[in-house]
Enzyme design. Structure first.
Site, PDB file in Angstrom:
ATOM      1  N   ARG A  58       0.825  -1.128  -0.030  1.00  0.00           N
ATOM      2  CA  ARG A  58      -0.110  -0.093  -0.045  1.00  0.00           C
ATOM      3  C   ARG A  58       0.751   1.194  -0.018  1.00  0.00           C
ATOM      4  O   ARG A  58       0.355   2.317  -0.299  1.00  0.00           O
ATOM      5  CB  ARG A  58      -0.945   0.103   1.162  1.00  0.00           C
ATOM      6  CG  ARG A  58      -2.251   0.932   0.957  1.00  0.00           C
ATOM      7  CD  ARG A  58      -3.209   0.880   2.059  1.00  0.00           C
ATOM      8  NE  ARG A  58      -2.509   0.911   3.193  1.00  0.00           N
ATOM      9  CZ  ARG A  58      -2.624  -0.006   4.308  1.00  0.00           C
ATOM     10  NH1 ARG A  58      -3.515  -1.049   4.196  1.00  0.00           N
ATOM     11  NH2 ARG A  58      -1.992   0.376   5.360  1.00  0.00           N
ATOM     12  N   TYR A 111     -14.343  19.271 -14.046  1.00  0.00           N
ATOM     13  CA  TYR A 111     -14.908  18.145 -14.420  1.00  0.00           C
ATOM     14  C   TYR A 111     -16.217  17.653 -13.667  1.00  0.00           C
ATOM     15  O   TYR A 111     -16.362  17.899 -12.326  1.00  0.00           O
ATOM     16  CB  TYR A 111     -13.811  17.060 -14.130  1.00  0.00           C
ATOM     17  CG  TYR A 111     -14.213  15.522 -14.070  1.00  0.00           C
ATOM     18  CD1 TYR A 111     -14.334  14.829 -15.663  1.00  0.00           C
ATOM     19  CD2 TYR A 111     -13.958  14.718 -13.479  1.00  0.00           C
ATOM     20  CE1 TYR A 111     -14.532  14.010 -15.797  1.00  0.00           C
ATOM     21  CE2 TYR A 111     -14.254  13.269 -13.314  1.00  0.00           C
ATOM     22  CZ  TYR A 111     -14.704  12.877 -14.541  1.00  0.00           C
ATOM     23  OH  TYR A 111     -14.917  11.426 -14.985  1.00  0.00           O
ATOM     24  N   ASP A 183      -6.470  20.758 -11.985  1.00  0.00           N
ATOM     25  CA  ASP A 183      -6.545  19.374 -12.706  1.00  0.00           C
ATOM     26  C   ASP A 183      -6.117  19.657 -14.170  1.00  0.00           C
ATOM     27  O   ASP A 183      -6.507  20.309 -15.026  1.00  0.00           O
ATOM     28  CB  ASP A 183      -8.076  19.231 -12.984  1.00  0.00           C
ATOM     29  CG  ASP A 183      -8.601  17.937 -13.760  1.00  0.00           C
ATOM     30  OD1 ASP A 183      -7.581  17.459 -14.760  1.00  0.00           O
ATOM     31  OD2 ASP A 183      -9.620  17.450 -13.562  1.00  0.00           O
ATOM     32  N   LYS A 208      -6.223   8.959 -19.131  1.00  0.00           N
ATOM     33  CA  LYS A 208      -6.636   9.549 -20.239  1.00  0.00           C
ATOM     34  C   LYS A 208      -5.359   9.515 -21.203  1.00  0.00           C
ATOM     35  O   LYS A 208      -4.805   8.575 -21.487  1.00  0.00           O
ATOM     36  CB  LYS A 208      -7.175  10.982 -20.061  1.00  0.00           C
ATOM     37  CG  LYS A 208      -8.265  11.313 -19.120  1.00  0.00           C
ATOM     38  CD  LYS A 208      -9.646  10.643 -19.742  1.00  0.00           C
ATOM     39  CE  LYS A 208     -10.393  10.527 -18.597  1.00  0.00           C
ATOM     40  NZ  LYS A 208     -11.055  11.634 -17.977  1.00  0.00           N
TER      41      LYS A 208
HETATM   42  C1  LIG Z   1     -11.699  11.597 -16.409  1.00  0.00           C
HETATM   43  C2  LIG Z   1     -11.187  12.789 -15.857  1.00  0.00           C
HETATM   44  C3  LIG Z   1     -11.144  12.928 -14.541  1.00  0.00           C
HETATM   45  C4  LIG Z   1     -11.345  11.824 -13.583  1.00  0.00           C
HETATM   46  O1  LIG Z   1     -10.310  10.808 -13.929  1.00  0.00           O
HETATM   47  P1  LIG Z   1     -10.957   8.984 -13.841  1.00  0.00           P
HETATM   48  O2  LIG Z   1      -9.659   8.286 -14.050  1.00  0.00           O
HETATM   49  O3  LIG Z   1     -11.802   8.847 -14.798  1.00  0.00           O
HETATM   50  O4  LIG Z   1     -11.363   8.920 -12.384  1.00  0.00           O
HETATM   51  C5  LIG Z   1     -10.796  14.051 -13.905  1.00  0.00           C
HETATM   52  N1  LIG Z   1     -10.539  15.298 -14.664  1.00  0.00           N
HETATM   53  C6  LIG Z   1     -10.785  15.227 -15.832  1.00  0.00           C
HETATM   54  C7  LIG Z   1     -10.497  16.522 -16.510  1.00  0.00           C
HETATM   55  C8  LIG Z   1     -11.239  14.143 -16.528  1.00  0.00           C
HETATM   56  O5  LIG Z   1     -11.386  14.185 -17.891  1.00  0.00           O
END
Ligand SMILES: *Cc1c(COP(=O)(O)O)cnc(C)c1O
Length: 395
Positions: A58, A111, A183, A208
């Site tokens: 962990r 988001y 983000d 992504k």
């Molecule tokens: C997809 C996404 C997230 C969340 O990511 P996950 O891996 O799906 O939890 C956060 N911020 C943005 C801008 C995203 O496109």
């Protein structure tokens, strides 16, 4: 060294892994110690954020640590913390810095699922969030309250694509004793160097572009040196970790991030410019287009654009929009983005979005030949000029 060179070397250590080019997958919950002295040595240092030894799964292993280091070094942060998803990275980082009684100022274009956390989960723990218009910049100073602990930004917002003034938000937050969290999923550590622009904590949905192949969920938090130890302590106390297999996919994705992003960039811009000329289109929301909200900030601060952008179709009847979406062969309807494949989906507007009326769609332009992508959209858009009555006869 330039970023393309760093992308081929970060997170690799052949000398310590039998000469293998890639850092291997360490599937490990348990590390065993040869003697009580080693055991005691490990346990004494377990809470030291600078200790790189491995104690229990962990807390990470050599594969997850390699991914954390690679992302942090590419972005210019101090160190990274691997997380099981992008949303977990958001939740973990916010819980690490905010406590009951604190206030958070959140960009209105964030988001959608982050918004649900701010509206529905955090209030249960005494943390209150309010929203600011994404283009507020330095004027955010007027919204900071005595208990504002955090300003939360997303540039550009992944639904309506306004590019925020990150240095101005950072300056206002810091003058107030608050932190700036970003983000940075859209630009990735390659195209936006968050820590040169005053960000204290950046998060990425590595799901992504970093993983890049639509085959793993992964997140990462990167922080300044000042925040690293406390953020690490909280997220690991909360039990967040990701698997070595997924960390490996993140590392493998990094090797081609530069070439992939440059093709996403080129093709998405070509598709966006083509869409701008179409009579069915009211507006294209792409930070690299001169008309974009925050384009001057994009040019000042970003090193490139990626494959995700918005398009507003002029108002059409619901069956026409449905026929358009269902006619597409290469743009699949799906959540997520950042993989090699093209995607399209209807998108929610945030409350302060100043965009044209019509149908808001979000496109992810993948690595297919751009001529094929444009041909796919063209045959679809041509259906919009057909009336719903004629459509019924067509289908
Ligand atoms: C997809 C996404 C997230 C969340 O990511 P996950 O891996 O799906 O939890 C956060 N911020 C943005 C801008 C995203 O496109």
């Amino acid at each position: 060294m330039r970023d393309d060179t760093r992308l081929t070397h970060l997170g690799r250590d052949p000398a310590n892994h039998a000469g293998t080019v890639n850092t291997p997958v360490y599937r490990s919950s348990t590390f065993i110690w040869p003697d009580t002295g080693t055991l005691e040595n490990h346990l004494q240092q377990a809470d030291d954020p600078h200790y790189r030894g491995h104690i229990y799964g962990r807390n990470g292993n050599p594969t997850t640590a390699a991914f954390e280091d690679a992302v942090a070094q590419l972005e210019g942060g101090f160190r990274g913390l691997i997380m099981p998803s992008g949303l977990a990275a958001i939740v973990g980082a916010v819980l690490a810095v905010a406590r009951a009684g604190d206030h958070i100022l959140v960009t209105d274009n964030c988001y959608w699922h982050a918004r649900q956390v701010f509206d529905q989960v955090l209030p249960r723990y005494g943390i209150q969030a309010t929203y600011f218009a994404p283009m507020l910049g330095a004027d955010i100073a007027g919204l900071l309250r005595p208990n504002t602990r955090l300003v939360y930004a997303e540039a550009p917002g992944s639904s309506t694509f306004e590019v925020q003034d990150i240095p101005a938000l950072a300056e206002a937050a810091h003058a107030h004793g608050a932190l700036l969290m970003l983000d940075n999923t859209w630009a990735t550590p390659l195209f936006f160097k968050a820590f040169e622009h005053g960000v204290d904590i950046s998060i990425h949905a590595a799901t992504k572009y970093l993983v890049g192949h639509s085959d793993a969920m992964l997140g990462v938090i990167v922080t300044t040196e000042a925040l690293y130890a406390s953020v690490r302590e909280t997220v690991r106390q909360l039990g967040y970790i990701a698997s070595a297999d997924d960390a490996y996919l993140g590392l493998r994705g990094l090797r081609t991030l530069g070439v992939r992003l440059r093709q996403h960039q080129r093709s998405a811009l070509a598709v966006a410019q083509w869409l701008q000329q179409r009579p069915e289109v009211a507006q294209v929301l792409h930070p690299a287009l001169p008309e974009a909200t925050g384009h001057a900030l994009f040019k000042r601060d970003f090193l490139g654009s990626t494959g995700l952008f918005g398009v507003v179709l002029k108002p059409v009847y619901a069956p026409q929009a449905k026929a358009f979406l269902e006619s597409l062969q290469l743009f699949a309807m799906g959540a997520s983005w950042g993989g090699f494949e093209s995607l399209i989906r209807p998108q929610q507007r945030h409350p302060s979005a100043h965009i044209e009326p019509g149908v808001l769609l979000r496109l992810h332009v993948g690595l297919e030949a751009v001529e094929d992508l444009i041909a796919d959209l063209q045959q679809g858009l041509e259906r919009l000029s057909v009336t719903p009555l004629a459509l019924r006869n067509l289908s």
